[in-house]
Design a protein around this motif. Structure first.
Motif, mmCIF file in Angstrom:
data_model
loop_
_atom_site.group_PDB
_atom_site.id
_atom_site.type_symbol
_atom_site.label_atom_id
_atom_site.label_comp_id
_atom_site.label_asym_id
_atom_site.label_seq_id
_atom_site.Cartn_x
_atom_site.Cartn_y
_atom_site.Cartn_z
ATOM 1 N N ILE A 179 0.856 -1.191 0.000
ATOM 2 C CA ILE A 179 0.000 0.000 0.000
ATOM 3 C C ILE A 179 0.890 1.237 0.000
ATOM 4 O O ILE A 179 1.639 1.480 0.936
ATOM 5 N N VAL A 180 0.800 2.021 -1.072
ATOM 6 C CA VAL A 180 1.639 3.204 -1.220
ATOM 7 C C VAL A 180 0.831 4.469 -0.957
ATOM 8 O O VAL A 180 1.166 5.259 -0.084
ATOM 9 N N LEU A 208 13.744 13.359 2.212
ATOM 10 C CA LEU A 208 12.642 12.444 2.463
ATOM 11 C C LEU A 208 11.786 12.297 1.208
ATOM 12 O O LEU A 208 11.527 13.270 0.507
ATOM 13 N N PRO A 209 11.333 11.086 0.918
ATOM 14 C CA PRO A 209 10.416 10.885 -0.206
ATOM 15 C C PRO A 209 9.001 11.276 0.197
ATOM 16 O O PRO A 209 8.751 11.680 1.330
ATOM 17 N N GLN A 215 5.131 17.956 4.151
ATOM 18 C CA GLN A 215 5.601 16.627 3.767
ATOM 19 C C GLN A 215 5.513 15.638 4.917
ATOM 20 O O GLN A 215 5.150 14.466 4.729
ATOM 21 N N MET A 216 5.835 16.066 6.133
ATOM 22 C CA MET A 216 5.799 15.165 7.280
ATOM 23 C C MET A 216 4.374 14.691 7.549
ATOM 24 O O MET A 216 4.130 13.531 7.867
ATOM 25 N N GLU A 217 3.419 15.613 7.420
ATOM 26 C CA GLU A 217 2.022 15.237 7.616
ATOM 27 C C GLU A 217 1.591 14.198 6.577
ATOM 28 O O GLU A 217 0.892 13.235 6.886
ATOM 29 N N CYS A 218 2.040 14.397 5.339
ATOM 30 C CA CYS A 218 1.715 13.453 4.268
ATOM 31 C C CYS A 218 2.306 12.075 4.566
ATOM 32 O O CYS A 218 1.643 11.045 4.392
ATOM 33 N N LEU A 219 3.548 12.023 5.030
ATOM 34 C CA LEU A 219 4.194 10.747 5.347
ATOM 35 C C LEU A 219 3.470 10.020 6.470
ATOM 36 O O LEU A 219 3.256 8.803 6.404
ATOM 37 N N GLU A 220 3.086 10.760 7.514
ATOM 38 C CA GLU A 220 2.389 10.126 8.628
ATOM 39 C C GLU A 220 1.030 9.594 8.198
ATOM 40 O O GLU A 220 0.610 8.518 8.628
#
Length: 743
Positions: free
Chosen positions: A178-179, A464-465, A505-510
Motif C-alpha cells: 500500500i503506497v 525524504l520521499p 511533507q511530514m504530515e503526508c508521510l504520517e
C-alpha cells in the motif's frame, strides 16, 4: 417410533444442531479459540533453508494457493521473502521452471539465490513487461516480486501482464503493498484472485474495501505477514534531525514566481522547487533550469502557432522520476498555455542567486559531515541526482561511493553498479574490510529496492520521499537478515521548518504510514488485526505453551471467569462444500456484551482472550445463560449460512462489458434452445455463470475483448475460465464459549 407428545416447539431449528461441549478450564478454551483462528496449513515438508517462522508461512501460503489460487506475502523488508517464495514454487511446480517477474535491478540477485538453492527459474523483468514483451505461456505457479509496481491498473505493465496471468496461480511479494491508498492493494490482488473471493466472508467485492474505514479481518485469507522478531535481522534505531533553514531571500524569490494561471499547476511546480531547495543548491539549480527550458520551449511553440507535442515533451524531460512531476502539466494541446511565460526573466535572476549560494558554506552538508566522521559504513539516500553529484564533490569523509540510475562509481572513477554496491554487501566470515574501501554510499532511490546491502550499519535519509513505503524500502537495504550488525541507525533529515510549512511533507508521510494498519499490515504487532495474527500472538504466550502441539478440536466446551464487566466470548466454525467438490472452513470469534450486542472487532476479541487467561475462574454458565448466548450466536450463524447459500447470485454486479457479453451468450443460448442443441447449451450455461461472477483483472480484459469481438464466440467457449464456485453449507460447530461475570 416418534411419539407426538414428545415433540417440542423450538424458536430456531438451527439451535438443535449446535453443541457446546462440557465445562473446561478457561486456558483450554482460549487455546482452542486461538487455534481456530489460525490459517489453514498444508501438509507439506518445508525445505531446510527456511527458518521456523518461515516454515509456517510456507505451509500457509501453499494452503491459500490451493484454496483460492493466489496470495500476497507481505513480510517486512529484509526478512527473506525470496527464500519463502522459492520454497513455495519448488513445492508447487516440482521440477518445472518457475516464471518470476522481478524489477530489472534485482534480476542478478534472484538468479544468485535460485542457483544457490538449485532451482530452475525463468526471470522476466518488470521493464520488459511494460514494453509488452512477455515470456512464453506455461503452467504452474508464477511469482511477482515487488508487486506494488503493479498497483495502478491503468499502466501498460498491468495491462500487458494481467491477461497473461489468467489461469495461473500467483504469489505476490511486497513488503509495502500500500503506497497511496487501499486501491493499490486491491489492484495487486486482482492480478491473482477474483473480485468475489471473500464473498463467503461477507465481502461481495474486493473493490468495496477501498472505502472501508476499519480493519478488514477477512483479508487475512489473502495477505500473509509475520512481525515476529527474527534472529539475524538487526534492531532499528532512529534519530530525527531538522534540516537548517533555507535562505529567506531565496524562498521569497521562489514564492514570487507566477508559474501558472492554474492554481493546481502552480502548486505542483512550486512544491517541486521547494523540495529541490531543501535538498541542495545543485538540485534547485537543476529544477530551475528545467523549468526555464520548459518556458522557452512553450514560448517557441506559441510563436509558431502550435502546441508542444506530448511525445517531444516526454523525450525532453527524460523520464527521470523527479522530472516527471512536470508531466501533469501537459495533459493535452491547450495545457501548455497554462505556463506563465513572463517568469523567464525572474527565473534567470533566481538562478544567479542560487549560484551565489552554492559558493557559501552549506550547514546541512556540514551536519552530514559530522555524522559520517565516526567512519561507520553508511548509506545516504537523496531524491535528486544532482544532490548525489553535489555530495560526491563536497564530502571529505574518505573515498565515497555513489550510484544513480545512469551511472555509478567511487570518487571520480566510474565503475559498474554491481562493483560499487558490492562494497556494502556483508563482509565474508572472518573477512576484513580493506583500509581504502569506501565507507559511505550516496545514492538515489535506484538502490532503495530489493538489494542486499547489509554491510551498512547506518542509513541517512538526506532527503525524504513522499511515501512511507519508500522510507521502508530504503531502510530495508541494511535492516535485513544476514546483516553484519546487531543494530542499524536510521537518521532522518526532516525538511527545514519554512519548507515544511509550505509542503506539509511530514504530515503526508504520517498519513500514508497509517494506511497499511487499516487492513492489518504494519510494523507494530498491534496493527495486525487479522484473526490468524491474534491466534499466533496468543499461542506464543507461556500460559498456552502446553497446548501448542495439540490440534484444535470441535466443540471444546465452556468456561467461566471473573472480569470487570459481564459478557461472553464465543467462537464458531462454518464450512461449505463447493460446487467443485472441495471443502472450505471459516472460523470466527466474537464478543457478546451485557446488552446482547455482537462484535468481531479484533482489539476487543484479543483483549478479552488475554483477560480470560489471567482472570480468576468462575462457575461455568448455566443452561439458561447458554440458551441466551446461543440464541444470539444462532442469529449470527443464520446470516452467514444465508450468505453462503446465496453465493451463486450475491457476486458483484457485472460491469458494462460483462453485461454485453451476457447478452451475446443469452442470444446464443436462445438460438441453441430453439435448435435443441443439447451439447452446446451446457457450455453456454457455464460461460454465462463465468460472465456473471467475479473476475480477476485479466479475466475482465478477456471479457472486454469477447464482448466486442466479431470472431466466433462459440469456438472460444471452452477456453473461458471456470465460474466461481458456489457453496453448500456444512453444519456449524461451536469452538468454545467463555462467560465473563462481574467480580
Amino acid at each position: 417410533m416418534i411419539v407426538a407428545e414428545s415433540l417440542e416447539t423450538v424458536s430456531d431449528p438451527l439451535l438443535t444442531a449446535i453443541r457446546t461441549g462440557p465445562p473446561r478450564d478457561a486456558d483450554e478454551v482460549v487455546a482452542n479459540l486461538a487455534k481456530s483462528l489460525l490459517p489453514e496449513e498444508a501438509q507439506a515438508e518445508s525445505p531446510a533453508w527456511l527458518r521456523p517462522t518461515q516454515q509456517r508461512t510456507f505451509r500457509r501460503l501453499l494452503a491459500a494457493l490451493e484454496r483460492q489460487g493466489g496470495a500476497l506475502l507481505s513480510d517486512p523488508v529484509g526478512s527473506g521473502k525470496t527464500f519463502v517464495a522459492l520454497a513455495v514454487a519448488r513445492a508447487w511446480n516440482g521440477g518445472r521452471a518457475t516464471t518470476c517477474f522481478v524489477p530489472a535491478g534485482l534480476l542478478d540477485q534472484w538468479d544468485s539465490v535460485a542457483r544457490r538453492l538449485d532451482l530452475e527459474v525463468r526471470l522476466w523483468s518488470h521493464e520488459r513487461t511494460s514494453r509488452g514483451r512477455l515470456p512464453p505461456a506455461g503452467r504452474g505457479l508464477v511469482l511477482i516480486d515487488e508487486s506494488h509496481h503493479f498497483r495502478h491498473a491503468e499502466t501498460r505493465r498491468y495491462a500487458h501482464l494481467s491477461p497473461w496471468l489468467v489461469g495461473h496461480p500467483v504469489l505476490l511479494l511486497s513488503a509495502t503493498p500500500i503506497v497511496n491508498g487501499l486501491a493499490d492493494l486491491v489492484n495487486q490482488l486482482l492480478l491473482t484472485v477474483r473480485d468475489d473471493i471473500l464473498l463467503p466472508r461477507g465481502i461481495p467485492s474486493l473493490s468495496s474495501i477501498v472505502s472501508d474505514a476499519g480493519p478488514i479481518t477477512a483479508l487475512g485469507e489473502l495477505l500473509f505477514s509475520s512481525n515476529e522478531r527474527m534472529e539475524g535481522r538487526p534492531r532499528r534505531e532512529e534519530r530525527r534531525l531538522a534540516s537548517p533553514e533555507i535562505d529567506e531571500d531565496l524562498l521569497a524569490a521562489l514564492d514570487g514566481l507566477t508559474l501558472s494561471r492554474h492554481p493546481a499547476v502552480a502548486r505542483l511546480v512550486r512544491g517541486t522547487l521547494w523540495r529541490a531547495a531543501a535538498s541542495s543548491p545543485a538540485a534547485l539549480h537543476a529544477a530551475l533550469t528545467r523549468y526555464d527550458s520548459l518556458l522557452r520551449h512553450a514560448a517557441d511553440a506559441r510563436a509558431a502557432g502550435r502546441p508542444m507535442d506530448r511525445r517531444a515533451l516526454h523525450a525532453f524531460v527524460g523520464g527521470a522520476e523527479d522530472q516527471l512531476v512536470f508531466w501533469a502539466l501537459f495533459d493535452g494541446p491547450a495545457a501548455t498555455g497554462e505556463l506563465a511565460l513572463e517568469d523567464a526573466d525572474r527565473v534567470t535572476d533566481v538562478l544567479h542567486h542560487v549560484a551565489m549560494l552554492a559558493t557559501l558554506p552549506d550547514a546541512k552538508l556540514d551536519l552530514l559531515e559530522a555524522i559520517l566522521a565516526d567512519g561507520r559504513r553508511t548509506l545516504i539516500f537523496t531524491t535528486a541526482i544532482e544532490t548525489v553529484r553535489y555530495l560526491r564533490n563536497r564530502l571529505h569523509s574518505g573515498p565515497l561511493a555513489w550510484c544513480t540510475g545512469d551511472t555509478s562509481g567511487i570518487g571520480r572513477w566510474v565503475l559498474p553498479r554491481r562493483s560499487v554496491l558490492g562494497w556494502f554487501a556483508p563482509a565474508p566470515v572472518g573477512g576484513v574490510i580493506p583500509a581504502g574501501a569506501p565507507r559511505h554510499l550516496v545514492t538515489t532511490d535506484v538502490s532503495a529496492e530489493g538489494l542486499d546491502l547489509q554491510g551498512a550499519e547506518r542509513i541517512v535519509h538526506y532527503d525524504l520521499p513522499w511515501t512511507s513505503v519508500r522510507l521502508d524500502q530504503r531502510d530495508g537495504r541494511a535492516i535485513r537478515l544476514g546483516s553484519d550488525h546487531a543494530r542499524v541507525e536510521v537518521v532522518r533529515f526532516e525538511p527545514p521548518p519554512s519548507i515544511e510549512r509550505r509542503i506539509e511533507q511530514m504530515e503526508c508521510l504520517e498519513r500514508k504510514k497509517s494506511l497499511p494498519a487499516r487492513v492489518g499490515l504494519g510494523d507494530a504487532a498491534e496493527a495486525q488485526a487479522w484473526p490468524g495474527s491474534i491466534g499466533d500472538r496468543l499461542l506464543a504466550s507461556e500460559k498456552l505453551a502446553r497446548f501448542h502441539d495439540v490440534r484444535p478440536i470441535g466443540p471444546c466446551g465452556v468456561a467461566g471467569v471473573f472480569g470487570e464487566g459481564a459478557g461472553a466470548l464465543v467462537g464458531f466454525r462454518l464450512g461449505g462444500r463447493s460446487s467443485k467438490g472441495s471443502e472450505a472452513r471459516w472460523s470466527t470469534v466474537g464478543w457478546i456484551d451485557d446488552e446482547g450486542r455482537w462484535s468481531e472487532a479484533s482489539d476487543r476479541v484479543e483483549s478479552a482472550l488475554r483477560l480470560a487467561l489471567e482472570a480468576p475462574t468462575a462457575v461455568p454458565p448455566s443452561e439458561l445463560e447458554l440458551a441466551r448466548i446461543l440464541s444470539i450466536v444462532g442469529y449470527i450463524i443464520s446470516g452467514r449460512l444465508s450468505l453462503l447459500q446465496r453465493s451463486r447470485w450475491a457476486a458483484p454486479a457485472p460491469g458494462p462489458e460483462a453485461r454485453q457479453l451476457i447478452r451475446r451468450l443469452r442470444a446464443l443460448a436462445a438460438d441453441a434452445a430453439r435448435r435443441r442443441d443439447n451439447a452446446l447449451l451446457p457450455r453456454l450455461e457455464r460461460a454465462l455463470r463465468f460472465a456473471a461472477s467475479g473476475h480477476t483483472a485479466g479475466e475482465r480484459a478477456l471479457i472486454s475483448e469477447l464482448a466486442t469481438s466479431s470472431t466466433d464466440l462459440i469456438r472460444r467457449l471452452d477456453r473461458l475460465p471456470p465460474p466461481s464456485p458456489s457453496f453448500d453449507p456444512l453444519p456449524p460447530v461451536i469452538t468454545g464459549i467463555i462467560v465473563f461475570r462481574k467480580e
